[in-house]
Design a protein around this motif. Structure first.
Motif, PDB file in Angstrom:
ATOM      1  N   VAL A   1      51.483  21.399 -21.120  1.00 24.36           N
ATOM      2  CA  VAL A   1      51.213  21.808 -19.747  1.00 24.36           C
ATOM      3  C   VAL A   1      50.100  20.894 -19.253  1.00 24.36           C
ATOM      4  CG1 VAL A   1      50.409  23.655 -18.236  1.00 24.36           C
ATOM      5  CG2 VAL A   1      51.863  24.199 -20.222  1.00 24.36           C
ATOM      6  N   THR A   2      50.384  20.118 -18.202  1.00 22.33           N
ATOM      7  CA  THR A   2      49.391  19.194 -17.674  1.00 22.33           C
ATOM      8  C   THR A   2      48.489  19.910 -16.678  1.00 22.33           C
ATOM      9  OG1 THR A   2      50.934  17.360 -17.943  1.00 22.33           O
ATOM     10  CG2 THR A   2      49.070  16.998 -16.463  1.00 22.33           C
ATOM     11  N   VAL A   3      47.180  19.750 -16.872  1.00 20.28           N
ATOM     12  CA  VAL A   3      46.193  20.357 -15.998  1.00 20.28           C
ATOM     13  C   VAL A   3      45.766  19.297 -14.984  1.00 20.28           C
ATOM     14  CG1 VAL A   3      43.932  21.448 -15.856  1.00 20.28           C
ATOM     15  CG2 VAL A   3      45.393  21.843 -17.869  1.00 20.28           C
ATOM     16  N   PRO A   4      46.020  19.510 -13.696  1.00 19.86           N
ATOM     17  CA  PRO A   4      45.656  18.506 -12.694  1.00 19.86           C
ATOM     18  C   PRO A   4      44.142  18.367 -12.562  1.00 19.86           C
ATOM     19  CG  PRO A   4      46.498  20.485 -11.628  1.00 19.86           C
ATOM     20  CD  PRO A   4      46.644  20.686 -13.107  1.00 19.86           C
ATOM     21  N   VAL A   5      43.666  17.143 -12.354  1.00 18.15           N
ATOM     22  CA  VAL A   5      42.229  16.908 -12.250  1.00 18.15           C
ATOM     23  C   VAL A   5      41.660  17.436 -10.940  1.00 18.15           C
ATOM     24  CG1 VAL A   5      42.196  14.939 -13.810  1.00 18.15           C
ATOM     25  CG2 VAL A   5      42.574  14.567 -11.376  1.00 18.15           C
ATOM     26  N   ASN A   6      42.500  17.627  -9.931  1.00 16.58           N
ATOM     27  CA  ASN A   6      42.012  18.080  -8.632  1.00 16.58           C
ATOM     28  C   ASN A   6      42.242  19.562  -8.394  1.00 16.58           C
ATOM     29  OD1 ASN A   6      44.758  17.991  -8.410  1.00 16.58           O
ATOM     30  ND2 ASN A   6      44.792  16.937  -6.441  1.00 16.58           N
ATOM     31  N   GLY A   7      42.557  20.292  -9.425  1.00 15.93           N
ATOM     32  CA  GLY A   7      42.796  21.722  -9.255  1.00 15.93           C
ATOM     33  C   GLY A   7      42.892  22.406 -10.600  1.00 15.93           C
TER      34      GLY A   7
ATOM     35  N   VAL B   1      50.740  31.516 -26.485  1.00 11.61           N
ATOM     36  CA  VAL B   1      50.182  30.201 -26.783  1.00 11.61           C
ATOM     37  C   VAL B   1      50.616  29.180 -25.735  1.00 11.61           C
ATOM     38  CG1 VAL B   1      50.043  30.570 -29.278  1.00 11.61           C
ATOM     39  CG2 VAL B   1      52.143  29.671 -28.298  1.00 11.61           C
ATOM     40  N   ALA B   2      49.859  28.088 -25.656  1.00 10.71           N
ATOM     41  CA  ALA B   2      50.204  26.981 -24.775  1.00 10.71           C
ATOM     42  C   ALA B   2      49.482  25.730 -25.296  1.00 10.71           C
ATOM     43  CB  ALA B   2      49.799  27.262 -23.337  1.00 10.71           C
ATOM     44  N   VAL B   3      49.998  24.568 -24.909  1.00  9.29           N
ATOM     45  CA  VAL B   3      49.348  23.288 -25.199  1.00  9.29           C
ATOM     46  C   VAL B   3      48.985  22.662 -23.862  1.00  9.29           C
ATOM     47  CG1 VAL B   3      49.562  21.013 -26.238  1.00  9.29           C
ATOM     48  CG2 VAL B   3      50.616  22.984 -27.354  1.00  9.29           C
ATOM     49  N   PHE B   4      47.710  22.358 -23.692  1.00 11.43           N
ATOM     50  CA  PHE B   4      47.224  21.793 -22.443  1.00 11.43           C
ATOM     51  C   PHE B   4      46.728  20.369 -22.640  1.00 11.43           C
ATOM     52  CE2 PHE B   4      46.677  26.360 -21.831  1.00 11.43           C
ATOM     53  CZ  PHE B   4      47.321  26.528 -20.621  1.00 11.43           C
ATOM     54  N   GLU B   5      46.857  19.587 -21.570  1.00 14.99           N
ATOM     55  CA  GLU B   5      46.344  18.232 -21.553  1.00 14.99           C
ATOM     56  C   GLU B   5      45.880  17.925 -20.138  1.00 14.99           C
ATOM     57  OE1 GLU B   5      47.986  14.207 -23.380  1.00 14.99           O
ATOM     58  OE2 GLU B   5      49.186  14.835 -21.662  1.00 14.99           O
ATOM     59  N   LEU B   6      44.698  17.331 -19.991  1.00 15.80           N
ATOM     60  CA  LEU B   6      44.186  16.965 -18.688  1.00 15.80           C
ATOM     61  C   LEU B   6      44.996  15.795 -18.132  1.00 15.80           C
ATOM     62  CD1 LEU B   6      41.980  17.517 -16.603  1.00 15.80           C
ATOM     63  CD2 LEU B   6      40.578  15.820 -17.774  1.00 15.80           C
ATOM     64  N   GLU B   7      45.392  15.910 -16.881  1.00 13.42           N
ATOM     65  CA  GLU B   7      46.160  14.866 -16.204  1.00 13.42           C
ATOM     66  C   GLU B   7      45.387  13.543 -16.257  1.00 13.42           C
ATOM     67  OE1 GLU B   7      48.429  15.107 -12.103  1.00 13.42           O
ATOM     68  OE2 GLU B   7      46.276  14.903 -11.796  1.00 13.42           O
ATOM     69  N   ARG B   8      46.117  12.464 -16.487  1.00 15.71           N
ATOM     70  CA  ARG B   8      45.456  11.150 -16.592  1.00 15.71           C
ATOM     71  C   ARG B   8      45.632  10.354 -15.347  1.00 15.71           C
ATOM     72  NH1 ARG B   8      46.530   9.508 -22.846  1.00 15.71           N
ATOM     73  NH2 ARG B   8      46.186  11.571 -23.604  1.00 15.71           N
TER      74      ARG B   8
END
Length: 111
Positions: free
Chosen positions: A7-13, A104-111
């Motif tokens: 799940v990508t976490v957007p940097v602006n939100g 559960v979830a896997v998160f990654e900050l948007e690049r």
């Protein structure tokens, strides 16, 4: 084992961690590993539960210890999914002592 997606976490939100989580699989889950990737474990049960992430590598011929995280009832935990957890399939292997109300979830900050 079920394969968890990133799940990508957007940097602006922001993002709702609990809203992005899925039920933990009784047979365990696998997850992609790498820089900036995090495993989120939410325990909605009335009892504590344990999540274990296998560390398949060795150092000087000695096995690395598994990462064992006890998540208290009603709380959550985050585990960095670094490349030390990469198994033969290229993914981390995660097991649980029980899956009642565990998500559960896997998160990654948007690049």
């Amino acid at each position: 084992m079920a394969a968890l997606d990133i799940v990508t976490v957007p940097v602006n939100g922001g993002i709702g961690l609990e809203d992005s989580a899925v039920a933990a699989s009784a047979g365990g889950d696998t997850a992609p590993v790498g820089p900036g990737r995090l495993l989120y474990v939410m325990n909605g049960d009335a009892a504590p539960h344990t999540a274990t992430v296998a560390t398949p590598g060795t150092v000087a011929g000695l096995p690395l210890p598994e990462v064992v995280v006890v998540v208290p009832a009603g709380e959550s935990a985050i585990v960095p999914l670094t490349t030390v957890f990469r198994g033969v399939n290229g993914r981390a292997s995660i097991t649980y002592d029980a899956v009642t109300a565990v998500s559960v979830a896997v998160f990654e900050l948007e690049r």
